[in-house]
Write a protein that holds these residues in place. Structure first.
Motif, short mmCIF file in Angstrom:
data_model
loop_
_atom_site.label_atom_id
_atom_site.label_comp_id
_atom_site.label_asym_id
_atom_site.label_seq_id
_atom_site.Cartn_x
_atom_site.Cartn_y
_atom_site.Cartn_z
N TRP A 173 -0.57 15.60 9.19
CA TRP A 173 -1.44 15.45 8.03
C TRP A 173 -0.64 15.56 6.74
O TRP A 173 -0.87 14.81 5.78
N GLN A 174 0.30 16.49 6.70
CA GLN A 174 1.15 16.61 5.52
C GLN A 174 1.93 15.32 5.30
O GLN A 174 2.04 14.82 4.17
N HIS A 175 2.47 14.76 6.38
CA HIS A 175 3.24 13.52 6.31
C HIS A 175 2.36 12.36 5.85
O HIS A 175 2.75 11.54 5.01
N LEU A 176 1.15 12.30 6.40
CA LEU A 176 0.23 11.23 6.08
C LEU A 176 -0.06 11.16 4.58
O LEU A 176 0.06 10.08 3.96
N TYR A 177 -0.41 12.27 3.98
CA TYR A 177 -0.81 12.25 2.58
C TYR A 177 0.37 12.03 1.64
O TYR A 177 0.22 11.45 0.56
N LEU A 178 1.55 12.47 2.03
CA LEU A 178 2.73 12.17 1.21
C LEU A 178 2.96 10.66 1.13
O LEU A 178 3.35 10.14 0.09
N ALA A 179 2.72 9.96 2.25
CA ALA A 179 2.88 8.50 2.24
C ALA A 179 1.90 7.86 1.27
O ALA A 179 2.22 6.85 0.62
N GLY A 180 0.69 8.41 1.17
CA GLY A 180 -0.31 7.84 0.28
C GLY A 180 0.09 7.86 -1.18
O GLY A 180 -0.38 7.03 -1.98
N LEU A 181 0.94 8.79 -1.57
CA LEU A 181 1.39 8.87 -2.97
C LEU A 181 2.15 7.62 -3.39
O LEU A 181 2.11 7.22 -4.56
N ARG A 182 2.88 7.03 -2.47
CA ARG A 182 3.69 5.85 -2.81
C ARG A 182 2.81 4.66 -3.19
O ARG A 182 3.19 3.84 -4.01
N CYS A 183 1.62 4.56 -2.59
CA CYS A 183 0.69 3.47 -2.95
C CYS A 183 0.27 3.58 -4.40
O CYS A 183 0.26 2.60 -5.14
N LEU A 184 -0.08 4.79 -4.78
CA LEU A 184 -0.56 5.04 -6.13
C LEU A 184 0.53 4.79 -7.16
O LEU A 184 0.28 4.23 -8.23
N GLU A 185 1.75 5.18 -6.83
CA GLU A 185 2.86 4.99 -7.77
C GLU A 185 3.22 3.51 -7.94
O GLU A 185 3.63 3.10 -9.03
N GLN A 186 3.11 2.74 -6.89
CA GLN A 186 3.61 1.36 -6.91
C GLN A 186 2.53 0.30 -6.96
O GLN A 186 2.85 -0.90 -6.98
N ASN A 187 1.25 0.69 -6.96
CA ASN A 187 0.14 -0.28 -6.95
C ASN A 187 0.26 -1.22 -5.74
O ASN A 187 0.21 -2.44 -5.86
N ARG A 188 0.42 -0.60 -4.58
CA ARG A 188 0.53 -1.35 -3.33
C ARG A 188 -0.33 -0.69 -2.25
O ARG A 188 -0.49 0.52 -2.25
N TRP A 189 -0.86 -1.49 -1.35
CA TRP A 189 -1.47 -0.94 -0.14
C TRP A 189 -0.35 -0.53 0.81
O TRP A 189 0.76 -1.09 0.76
N LEU A 190 -0.65 0.44 1.65
CA LEU A 190 0.33 0.91 2.64
C LEU A 190 -0.32 0.92 4.01
O LEU A 190 -1.43 1.43 4.18
N VAL A 191 0.38 0.32 4.98
CA VAL A 191 -0.04 0.31 6.37
C VAL A 191 0.90 1.23 7.14
O VAL A 191 2.12 1.12 7.02
N ARG A 192 0.31 2.12 7.95
CA ARG A 192 1.10 3.15 8.61
C ARG A 192 0.76 3.17 10.10
O ARG A 192 -0.40 3.34 10.48
N CYS A 193 1.78 2.99 10.94
CA CYS A 193 1.57 3.00 12.39
C CYS A 193 2.47 4.07 13.01
O CYS A 193 3.67 4.13 12.72
N THR A 194 1.90 4.91 13.86
CA THR A 194 2.65 5.98 14.51
C THR A 194 2.43 5.93 16.02
O THR A 194 1.55 5.24 16.52
N ASN A 195 3.23 6.71 16.72
CA ASN A 195 3.15 6.75 18.17
C ASN A 195 1.94 7.54 18.67
O ASN A 195 1.24 7.12 19.59
N THR A 196 1.70 8.70 18.05
CA THR A 196 0.63 9.59 18.51
C THR A 196 -0.47 9.75 17.47
O THR A 196 -1.32 10.63 17.60
N GLY A 197 -0.48 8.94 16.41
CA GLY A 197 -1.40 9.14 15.30
C GLY A 197 -0.75 10.05 14.27
O GLY A 197 0.17 10.78 14.59
N ILE A 198 -1.08 9.92 13.05
CA ILE A 198 -2.27 9.29 12.53
C ILE A 198 -1.90 7.92 11.93
O ILE A 198 -1.24 7.85 10.90
N SER A 199 -2.29 6.83 12.64
CA SER A 199 -2.12 5.51 12.07
C SER A 199 -3.19 5.31 11.01
O SER A 199 -4.34 5.75 11.19
N ALA A 200 -2.83 4.65 9.90
CA ALA A 200 -3.74 4.66 8.76
C ALA A 200 -3.45 3.50 7.83
O ALA A 200 -2.40 2.85 7.91
N VAL A 201 -4.38 3.28 6.90
CA VAL A 201 -4.20 2.35 5.79
C VAL A 201 -4.64 3.05 4.52
O VAL A 201 -5.71 3.67 4.48
#
Length: 545
Positions: free
Chosen positions: A453-481
């Motif tokens: 969960w900590q990893h997931l939300y850190l990735a979300g910060l990059r979308c906000l900074e760069q005005n981009r959508w982010l697609v995230r795929c993992t082996n055991t979850g949490i895969s997200a957009v």
């Protein structure tokens, strides 16, 4: 107002610090993100209460070290379960890492001892900027910026919307300025800093809420609905489909030769079943005047970091991947090691491979920011018993290619695993032309802890900074957009072998932060130098008088 009354007693300040870590950061099933600001406020009070700089540093070090241990106790899992270290040794190494990271708080306590003066407004701004530069410096030097203040605040996206202009580190620093001014105004019973704190907090909140209102979230799909989701006709041509396969493969078995066939079969089966289910949407698409195949051809299939534990160009299993790409009419992107001969030896890369819809190679990306003690052992720390921490292929080599992976209109800016926590890597991807950010990860290392969960939300910060959508795929979850405002719009389950249909959006317009990326630190540095000089000069004048 005496000094003793202005600053918290050491015991209460230590409680502030620990409350900032938990429940401020996502550690428990719930969190209260704004409480994270208590961490630096308490640390500063500890520093000011200290008799000298050495004592201030030690206060900050040990109290924040305890806080880091609470938030990062999961580090014992990859060290023990994956790395094979005895649990007691893994716990000891975890505490050593936590103390290393806590030196940031120790330095901040020393800074606070010299900067926090009765001139509360200037001190609040200066302390916020000190924290900003410490977070930035530790991210660059230590290379593990896992607990920035913004990593907690992003759970309430309205608090961080100013990051589209200021970036995550500076936005959280401004919240910290407001917290220092609020605390100082209450403790000193002064109206001006109290009022300024409220105005600043209201401005950040109003901008965040207004921005989210103007750009409403298109939809939200939670774990319960994610497995049943199917492609739907898009709202416009900028929307594309994503099929993410979570293999839920055991990390202690995936590198064993006898398991490679079953690993490929698992990902092939999950993806094929999802494609078969999607075929049932053909009538819905035809009603909208579209062909399902045309829509899918714009999208991408994503498998996680090192999903395929072999070298694709030389493996007989690669034919299965090529056939799957041709069958789906979609590009297929998967993690797999890359091998390149270097004299008599081989260099091994943590690589993402792209296979196009014709089943042919479409390019690759090599991870450039490797995980210490997970993908390589630093040369100054070569101990044989730590080699078990490396993945099955041993030590990786840093990559140097940063161009987007292109497929049709998609220009995917790759961020492998924890590369998504570094602002400058996302900046470079978008500078090179990425119109979508891509994060493939293997969070199987973490187990059932707070780390995913900590990893997931850190990735979300990059979308906000760069005005981009982010697609995230993992082996055991949490895969997200995540959407471009840092909101979690699609969230898959954990520890479930599944294939998930989602959609994301292409955006070409850069954020304001993208253009200010290199300017903001310079401006903040000039401001901080001026404030410190002014505070120290005023303090000397008061002493002389």
């Amino acid at each position: 107002m005496t000094r003793d009354k202005l600053f918290l007693p050491a015991g209460i300040a230590a409680v502030f610090v620990l409350l900032g870590f938990c429940p401020g950061f996502p550690v428990l099933p719930f969190s209260i993100p704004l409480l994270v600001l208590l961490y630096p406020v308490g640390t500063a009070c500890l520093g000011v209460r200290a008799a000298n700089d050495r004592q201030a540093f030690l206060y900050g070090l040990f109290v924040a070290g305890a806080g880091h241990a609470i938030a990062l106790f999961w580090l014992r899992n990859p060290m023990s379960i994956v790395g094979g270290l005895p649990m007691l040794l893994a716990i000891l190494l975890t505490f050593i890492v936590c103390l290393l990271l806590a030196t940031q708080a120790g330095l901040f306590a020393v800074m606070a001892r010299h900067v926090w003066q009765p001139d509360l407004l200037r001190s609040a701004i200066a302390l916020g900027l000190c924290w900003y530069f410490l977070e930035y410096a530790y991210a660059l030097v230590v290379g593990f910026p896992w607990l920035p203040l913004s990593g907690a605040l992003i759970l309430w996206p309205w608090t961080m919307q100013a990051a589209d202009t200021l970036g995550a580190y500076l936005t959280s620093a401004i919240w910290l300025m407001a917290a220092f001014a609020l605390y100082g105004g209450i403790a000193a019973r002064k109206v001006l800093p109290f009022a300024c704190s409220l105005v600043l907090a209201l401005c950040l909140s109003a901008y965040g809420l207004m921005t989210l209102t103007v750009s409403p979230m298109e939809a939200h799909t939670g774990p319960a609905e994610a497995e049943a989701a199917l492609p739907v006709p898009p709202a416009d041509d900028d929307v594309f489909p994503v099929l993410m396969a979570d293999g839920n493969i055991d990390q202690n078995q995936k590198w064993v030769e006898s398991y490679r066939r079953s690993t490929v079969a698992t990902y092939d089966r999950l993806t094929s079943e999802a494609l078969e289910k999607a075929a049932g949407q053909e009538a819905l698409f035809l009603q909208q005047g579209q062909a399902l195949k045309d829509y899918l051809s714009k999208g991408i299939i994503i498998w996680s970091e090192t999903a395929m534990p072999f070298d694709l160009p030389s493996s007989p299993y690669t034919a299965t991947l090529s056939a799957l790409a041709r069958q789906s009419s979609m590009g297929l992107l998967t993690g797999a090691p890359g091998y390149e001969r270097d004299g008599s030896t081989y260099k091994v890369y943590n690589r993402i491979w792209l296979i196009n819809a014709q089943g042919r190679p479409g390019g690759y990306y090599d991870k450039e920011h490797l995980v210490p003690f997970g993908e390589y052992i630093p040369s100054f720390f070569r101990l044989s018993f730590l080699d078990g921490l490396l993945q099955g292929v041993g030590a990786y080599t840093e990559g140097t290619r940063t161009d987007p992976l292109k497929y049709g209109r998609l220009a995917l800016g790759p961020l492998v695993c924890y590369e998504a926590i570094f602002p400058w890597l996302a900046q470079e991807r978008c500078k090179d032309g990425a119109n979508v950010l891509l994060d493939v990860s293997n969070d199987g290392w973490f187990g059932a802890t707070a780390a995913p969960w900590q990893h997931l939300y850190l990735a979300g910060l990059r979308c906000l900074e760069q005005n981009r959508w982010l697609v995230r795929c993992t082996n055991t979850g949490i895969s997200a957009v995540f959407d471009s405002r840092g909101r979690l719009v699609f969230e898959g389950p954990q520890f479930t072998a599944c294939a998930l249909w989602a959609s994301a959006r292409i955006i070409e317009t850069p954020s304001r932060f993208h253009g200010l990326f290199y300017i903001l630190p310079a401006l903040c540095g000039i401001l901080l130098i001026g404030l410190v000089w002014s505070i120290r000069r005023k303090g000397q004048s008061a002493c002389n008088s």
